[in-house]
Design a protein around this motif. Structure first.
Motif, PDB file in Angstrom:
ATOM      1  N   UNK A 253     128.443  28.287  74.564  1.00  0.00           N
ATOM      2  CA  UNK A 253     127.757  27.331  75.415  1.00  0.00           C
ATOM      3  C   UNK A 253     128.231  27.546  76.856  1.00  0.00           C
ATOM      4  N   UNK A 254     127.304  27.440  77.773  1.00  0.00           N
ATOM      5  CA  UNK A 254     127.653  27.599  79.187  1.00  0.00           C
ATOM      6  C   UNK A 254     126.749  26.700  80.021  1.00  0.00           C
TER       7      UNK A 254
ATOM      8  N   UNK B   7     133.555  18.401  74.235  1.00  0.00           N
ATOM      9  CA  UNK B   7     133.464  19.228  75.439  1.00  0.00           C
ATOM     10  C   UNK B   7     133.942  18.471  76.671  1.00  0.00           C
ATOM     11  N   UNK B   8     134.357  17.219  76.472  1.00  0.00           N
ATOM     12  CA  UNK B   8     134.836  16.395  77.584  1.00  0.00           C
ATOM     13  C   UNK B   8     136.194  15.802  77.258  1.00  0.00           C
TER      14      UNK B   8
ATOM     15  N   UNK C 293     131.750  26.909  78.431  1.00  0.00           N
ATOM     16  CA  UNK C 293     132.375  25.659  78.041  1.00  0.00           C
ATOM     17  C   UNK C 293     133.404  25.903  76.941  1.00  0.00           C
ATOM     18  N   UNK C 294     134.587  25.331  77.129  1.00  0.00           N
ATOM     19  CA  UNK C 294     135.621  25.363  76.099  1.00  0.00           C
ATOM     20  C   UNK C 294     135.372  24.220  75.121  1.00  0.00           C
ATOM     21  N   UNK C 295     135.515  24.490  73.848  1.00  0.00           N
ATOM     22  CA  UNK C 295     135.370  23.448  72.836  1.00  0.00           C
ATOM     23  C   UNK C 295     136.734  23.057  72.290  1.00  0.00           C
ATOM     24  N   UNK C 296     136.917  21.766  72.071  1.00  0.00           N
ATOM     25  CA  UNK C 296     138.091  21.262  71.361  1.00  0.00           C
ATOM     26  C   UNK C 296     137.625  20.747  70.017  1.00  0.00           C
TER      27      UNK C 296
ATOM     28  N   UNK D 245     123.702  29.119  74.190  1.00  0.00           N
ATOM     29  CA  UNK D 245     122.945  28.103  74.916  1.00  0.00           C
ATOM     30  C   UNK D 245     123.405  28.052  76.361  1.00  0.00           C
ATOM     31  N   UNK D 246     122.451  28.132  77.283  1.00  0.00           N
ATOM     32  CA  UNK D 246     122.726  27.929  78.707  1.00  0.00           C
ATOM     33  C   UNK D 246     122.157  26.568  79.081  1.00  0.00           C
TER      34      UNK D 246
END
Length: 383
Positions: A379-380, A152-153, A137-140, A90-91
């Motif tokens: 995701x980006x 993501x935040x 995007x890095x995921x936690x 996903x962009x």
């Protein structure tokens, strides 16, 4: 190219539809980018289903989503797609229409003095029009005994989780960020009994800790496995990925942008009252005294993240941003953490993931860590 325009009509000040109609769609039309689909979200979990259906209708592969919403809708989409488990790419084109817009504000920091608001809100869209590079995007991922959630935040416990928990009751009368400040005042004297294990970065085998004198992270002294264990009580515990701020001017983890990590990691910001030299016991007076200092710390986060430089100067009330005193804020960079709340401390069982509140089960724990291998789901954001 598959292009979905999706907006949340009830997020923030409820102007997402108007902004999409008056600004987003005309820009796309002027540049020959006709949306494949235009959808308004209709309630909780709807956004994730819309994007999943759009991916299937588009035949998979890479899809672009112009998303006019806040961080909560991004969170909802990512968690739904991760739960489905299919390969997706996903962009996102972000249009900030939420309350705090932490992700957008971190990628596109506001100018001081402010510039044209509409121009600023269209920066990600302009990057899409210009075919600019995207930022992954890095995921936690935070796991409980029987479930998990992706962020993501921000992932937090202690004061920040209590603020988000209580602020929801204020949303109707205070749709803006003022409700967070009210909830903070109502919870700032509370301490949270727990312990935490900070997990080492695979690249170095250690947890990094911020040195305010050098203004950078340094490898810390840790246990045999590279982890660090911290004992409470805690006043504040928060970790971030992808962002250096939670509001446009509230820069809580400033090195996330000024000195970004070379590998996936979380930045962790902690306040522990009993590190204060003027406090020796947990008492009502001690909590009131430390609440004043917590307020000062959070206030300095609005001063371009200056809170991480605050030090104790030896007096009961004063904090300084220079000298040789012990740092007030503990600021770490690590691969993740494990939070073990005291069974009897109910508020310590609250956990916030991108604004959504969860309850850690009694006698349970929460384990949060970054996901480094996301080959099947990516995701980006256009930046």
């Amino acid at each position: 190219m598959s292009l979905l325009v999706l907006y949340n009509p009830v997020c923030g000040d409820r102007t997402a539809k108007q902004f999409v109609d008056e600004h987003v769609l005309p820009v796309l039309e002027n540049h020959g980018r006709t949306p494949t689909k235009l959808v308004a979200t209709e309630g909780e979990s709807h956004a994730g289903r819309v994007v999943a259906d759009f991916i299937e209708e588009s035949g998979g592969g890479t899809v672009t989503v112009v998303l006019a919403s806040g961080d909560g809708t991004v969170h909802e989409i990512i968690n739904h797609l991760c739960s489905v488990g299919n390969s997706v790419h996903i962009l996102f084109v972000l249009i900030p229409c939420g309350t705090a817009n932490a992700l957008y504000s971190s990628l596109f920091p506001p100018k001081i003095p402010p510039t044209d608001t509409n121009v600023h809100k269209l920066k990600s869209l302009q990057s899409f029009i210009d075919a600019s590079p995207t930022k992954p995007l890095t995921l936690a991922k935070t796991s409980f005994s029987s479930s998990s959630v992706y962020s993501v935040v921000v992932t937090s416990t202690a004061l920040h989780a209590s603020i988000l928990h209580d602020s929801e009751e204020l949303r109707a009368e205070m749709p803006g960020i003022e409700r967070f400040k009210v909830a903070a005042r109502n919870n700032i004297t509370r301490w949270y009994n727990a312990s935490v294990n900070l997990l080492p970065l695979p690249s170095t085998g250690s947890v990094e800790i911020y040195d305010p004198a050098l203004d950078k992270f340094l490898p810390s002294t840790s246990g045999p496995d590279g982890s660090i264990t911290l004992q409470g009580p805690f006043a504040y515990f928060l970790s971030t990925v992808n962002v250096d701020r939670l509001e446009p001017l509230f820069r809580i983890s400033p090195l996330a942008s000024s000195s970004p990590a070379s590998t996936p990691s979380v930045d962790v910001v902690i306040l522990r009252p009993l590190r204060d030299p003027s406090i020796t016991i947990d008492s009502p007076d001690s909590r009131l005294l430390f609440a004043q200092k917590s307020g000062q710390v959070l206030g300095e986060a609005y001063n371009d993240g200056n809170h991480i430089k605050l030090r104790y100067d030896g007096s009961p009330a004063n904090l300084i941003s220079h000298g040789e005193g012990q740092g007030v804020v503990e600021y770490f960079r690590c691969a993740g953490w494990e939070w073990l709340p005291n069974e009897a401390d109910e508020p310590a069982h609250l956990l916030c993931a991108d604004g959504t509140i969860f309850h850690i089960e009694r006698r349970g724990r929460a384990r949060c860590g970054v996901i480094s291998d996301q080959d099947h789901i990516q995701f980006a954001v256009y930046v």
